[in-house]
Design an enzyme around this catalytic site. Sequence first.
Site: not given
Length: 391
Positions: A31, A196, A349, A373
């Site tokens: 990043r 998830k 991510g 996200g």
Amino acid sequence: MTFTDVKGRRVLVRADLNVPLDGGTITDDGRIRASVPTVRALAEQGAKVIVCAHLGRPKGQADPKFSLRPVATRLGELLGREVAFATDVVGESARAVTAALGDGEVALLENLRFEPGEESKDEAVRRAFAERLAALAELYVGDGFGAVHRRHASVYDVPALLPHRMGGLVAAEVEVLEKLTESPERPYVVVLGGAKVSDKLGVIANLLTKVDRLLIGGGMAYTFLRAQGHEVGQSLLQEDQLDQVRGFLSTAVKHGVELVLPVDVLAATHFAADAPFEVVDATEIPADRQGLDIGPRTRELFAAKLADARIVFWNGPMGVFEFDAFAGGTRAVAEALVTSGAYTVVGGGDSAAAVRRLGLPEDGFSHISTGGGASLEYLEGKTLPGLEALQ
């Protein structure tokens, strides 16, 4: 990127420098490297560059383990110039450091999230902090794509207080996401993994009306397998999402979307890097085992389903890639993307982290996003506050 009116002016750059730290050591500087072009362009054109960013979740309290000081050092190394560091965000140090900047010089403020006003849900509190931050500069450049889905002071409120523009990194991310959402080339394939299902409910629901093929791996695959009536043993399972997943399976059939699940998995005795495991059919996971990666037949299947794709979006690992024994599925998908000939987008991510951890060539992908996200919420069709503020 060209900024024509910045010479001698104080420019506040909201960057995304939220990198993983092991103590004071940066373990992945992706990043920071992605933020360099905008900062360098501004400095080379004579701006007094004030970079602000967050790191971790210090929850409005100054915490040395979340300090951006190591980031300032690394940013300076990448820029090839010293980066002054303010030991606070809008206090005495920030005011002194920014006031002392000469044309073409760069400073980094301490972690924005040390200030409770940055993330406050109270608009008045957030606005008050934004005013103090904006007072440090004359212009604002939004370049932290990984934060544009947050209604935070530095992302949403400050652009309303200063002349502002979109930075090169954010502009590039938006261009890529538009490519995925506005008349994408066909076949359009999406690969989703991670732990998830609940983390990706919205994006799955939206994509099931837009893609040709959806490949599901990672921990979330076991909820899909259980929704089909299969035993998943001790594998990660979200029982409260089973009805939602059954709905996804029906929607895929209704819209002619090919939804591809694992056909075999590495079933381990327990969750550990050195856990014994065996390859079993995905529909016959022993009751005392847990799936920690997709198996060899699934790797071949997923590669075949990617081979004819024209555009691919990938978000989420196929297994516990942090453990070498269970990184093979994630590696196989990444390598399939590199060789596919498609326009390939890695959705930030853990997927981006996996590419770097596994030593894969970053230039083998068309685009590696800096915001997992943010990318998912854009694909979900949500309005992103940071983009709304800039546009």
